[in-house]
Structures are given as C-alpha cells and as structure tokens.
Scaffold this motif. Structure first.
Motif, mmCIF file in Angstrom:
data_model
loop_
_atom_site.group_PDB
_atom_site.id
_atom_site.type_symbol
_atom_site.label_atom_id
_atom_site.label_comp_id
_atom_site.label_asym_id
_atom_site.label_seq_id
_atom_site.Cartn_x
_atom_site.Cartn_y
_atom_site.Cartn_z
ATOM 1 N N PHE A 54 63.195 1.640 28.803
ATOM 2 C CA PHE A 54 63.780 2.115 27.230
ATOM 3 C C PHE A 54 64.486 3.904 27.374
ATOM 4 O O PHE A 54 64.215 4.619 26.950
ATOM 5 C CB PHE A 54 61.828 2.564 26.718
ATOM 6 N N ALA A 110 56.650 6.543 26.077
ATOM 7 C CA ALA A 110 57.525 5.658 26.560
ATOM 8 C C ALA A 110 57.707 5.018 25.080
ATOM 9 O O ALA A 110 58.203 3.951 24.804
ATOM 10 C CB ALA A 110 56.500 4.631 26.538
ATOM 11 N N GLY A 111 58.026 5.684 24.137
ATOM 12 C CA GLY A 111 58.878 5.859 22.814
ATOM 13 C C GLY A 111 58.465 4.837 22.353
ATOM 14 O O GLY A 111 58.563 4.567 20.990
ATOM 15 N N THR A 113 55.579 3.973 19.237
ATOM 16 C CA THR A 113 55.717 3.941 17.948
ATOM 17 C C THR A 113 53.619 4.256 17.311
ATOM 18 O O THR A 113 53.197 3.492 17.994
ATOM 19 C CB THR A 113 56.571 2.792 17.030
ATOM 20 N N ARG A 118 47.522 0.841 16.438
ATOM 21 C CA ARG A 118 46.967 0.525 17.735
ATOM 22 C C ARG A 118 46.084 1.737 18.003
ATOM 23 O O ARG A 118 45.493 2.012 19.312
ATOM 24 C CB ARG A 118 48.654 1.256 18.033
ATOM 25 N N TYR A 199 65.882 -3.680 17.632
ATOM 26 C CA TYR A 199 64.708 -2.946 18.635
ATOM 27 C C TYR A 199 64.888 -1.665 17.646
ATOM 28 O O TYR A 199 66.183 -1.157 16.943
ATOM 29 C CB TYR A 199 65.301 -2.977 19.827
ATOM 30 N N ASP A 200 64.521 -0.656 18.856
ATOM 31 C CA ASP A 200 64.551 1.084 18.171
ATOM 32 C C ASP A 200 65.909 1.529 17.970
ATOM 33 O O ASP A 200 66.763 1.272 19.063
ATOM 34 C CB ASP A 200 64.026 1.464 19.063
ATOM 35 N N TYR A 228 57.350 8.041 17.329
ATOM 36 C CA TYR A 228 56.544 8.006 18.170
ATOM 37 C C TYR A 228 55.642 9.384 18.439
ATOM 38 O O TYR A 228 55.803 10.070 17.880
ATOM 39 C CB TYR A 228 58.055 8.209 19.663
#
Ligand code: GLN
Length: 280
Positions: A54, A110-111, A113, A118, A199-200, A228
């Motif tokens: 990442f 790890a970036g 979100t 979660r 993606y991001d 994040y």
C-alpha cells in the motif's frame, strides 16, 4: 455501511506524490518525544503489522528491507511519545484483522479505513488520514469518465477492501474482480482483463506516477469520504487512548504536517477537520 457521499477532488495530491517518490529513501519520524515511562499496563514493545503493497503509506526498501512510508513515520512518532519499541511484521491486507484477533499482531497501520463493520472486529484509534476512492482506467480509454460509466463493467480491486464493498453495494451490474495482491488489480486493467480499477485515491495516484506511468490514468471525482485509523485487538483501551493522545499531540505540534509534507509534498488541506476529529 458505505455512504455515497462524494468529496471534492484533491488534484494536488497527484502532483505531490511525485515528490514523495523522490523522498522515499528518508525514514524515521517525530522530533524527540518524551521517551521512557513504563506506561502502566502498556508494553515496552509491540508487533506492528503493515501492508507493504500500500504505497506510499508503507513499503520496504529494496536495499536493506527497511520499512518506510507515511504510516511508518506516523507510527514511529506515536511509539516515541507513548514509549514503546516496534517490531515490524508484514502481511496481505486481508490477513490483518484475523492476525489482530488471534494476537499474532498487536497494532496494524495499513491505510485501513475505519468502518462500522470492522469496528465489530477490532478497535480503532481516532482518524489519522482523510481519504477516498478513485477510478483508474487505461490511458487510451475515453469511454469511462465518471463513476456512472462503471455500471455493468468489470472493475478490478483488492480482496477485503472498502473498494470491493463499494463496487458490490453501489455500482449497478458491476462485477468486482478482487485480487489479493494489489498490483494484480492494476495489471488486470493494463492487460485488458478489467475495464477499470477502483481503489484508495492516494494509492491509485501514486501507482500512476510510478509503475503505472503511461499505462493508466485517473478519471472522475474522488468517491466516498473515508478515514484511516490504526487498529488493535478489542479490549486494549489503554493503548488506544495513549496512541490517540500521541496522535493529537503530533497534529497540534506540527509533526503530523511535517510527515505529511514529506510524503505528499504539501500540507493536508483537511488538517483542521482531522484535528477536530481527534478524541483525547
Ligand atoms: N483503505 C482500504 C481499506 O481499508 C485499503 C487499504 C489497503 O489496501 N491497505 O479497505
């Protein structure tokens, strides 16, 4: 879980990650810090897991294998202030939450979100970066210019990511081709196996300025506001509180902006918003 809110494009990031690429050899972060202290129930050393695919948040230097990146500097700044040593671990993104839950890793940066889903599995610190998603298409593709053009298309992304959720929940008739390895998602578009990648934003932009130069381009606006957070296994409130305090201090004393500038070449335009979202 996913809001469909769109946020304004931050074109400046694209130019600024160029600079970050040039600075990628720098490491370390923070400026001094209190050091020491037994920190009550806190440990002297924690296993910190990252996802070195990442970029530019984390990667390993080709020579020597040192961990470098925005997230690495942030977590070192926090570690200095809280007073713990870091033991590095690396895993695929979808292995992070299970690894925290089983105690294989103590801390994940790890970036990742922050999502409600979660939060049922792990605990997060306050937000440390304000992000969003971006579309990448083949350089010579003029048929896809916005999110609306992705309906019914095949979109490459990564397994277990918020982008995979976004495609499934918000883009009608689209097929998400999910890859465990992030570069496979980009290569799928380059090779014609997928119509676009989602993606991001900072990662798509960085890829296009580096390995994907001349092959891919971004189109459309930034999609879906995301924050994040640093994740730990549930039940580590003392550690989360200590990390939140350190992060708030780094934002207040300018360390955060320094690190941001080092990797993205400018001040974050959402710094005040980020500062307001800190709990400490
Ligand atoms: N921010 C994204 C997510 O949390 C992707 C992070 C990553 O690939 N490391 O799903």
């Amino acid at each position: 879980m996913n809001s469909t809110r769109r946020i304004t494009s931050t074109a400046a990031i694209a130019a600024s990650v160029l600079l970050a690429g040039g600075l990628a050899g720098c490491s370390g972060g923070g400026d001094g810090g209190e050091g020491g202290g037994d920190g009550g129930g806190l440990k002297d050393s924690y296993t910190v897991v990252t996802d070195t695919a990442f970029v530019p948040f984390e990667f390993q230097e080709e020579e020597g294998g040192d961990y470098v990146g925005f997230d690495i500097d942030i977590v070192y700044g926090i570690a200095e202030r809280v007073g713990f040593e870091i033991e590095h671990e690396n895993t695929n993104f979808d292995g992070i939450i299970p690894g925290l839950q089983t105690g294989t890793f103590d801390i994940a940066i790890a970036g990742m979100t922050i999502t409600d889903e979660r939060k049922e599995a792990v605990d997060f610190t306050s937000p440390y970066y304000k992000s969003g998603l971006r579309i990448g298409v083949a350089e010579d593709d003029d048929s896809i210019t916005s999110i609306d053009d992705l309906e019914g298309k095949t979109i490459a992304t990564r397994l277990g990511s918020t982008s995979a959720d976004y495609i499934e929940n918000n883009i009608e008739g689209a097929t998400a081709n999910t890859y465990e390895q992030l570069d496979q998602a980009y290569l799928a578009v380059e090779g014609g196996g997928a119509d676009a990648v989602l993606y991001d934003a900072p990662n798509v932009e960085y890829y296009i300025l580096t390995a994907g130069e001349g092959k891919l381009k971004t189109v459309g606006e930034l999609i879906e506001a995301q924050d994040y957070g640093i994740a730990v296994a549930q039940g580590n409130e003392e550690l989360v509180t200590a990390m939140n305090e350190a992060l708030a201090e780094m934002i207040d004393d300018g360390t955060y902006s320094e690190i941001f500038e080092k990797w993205f070449g400018e001040e974050p335009e959402w710094l005040e918003e980020l500062a307001a979202s800190q709990e400490s």
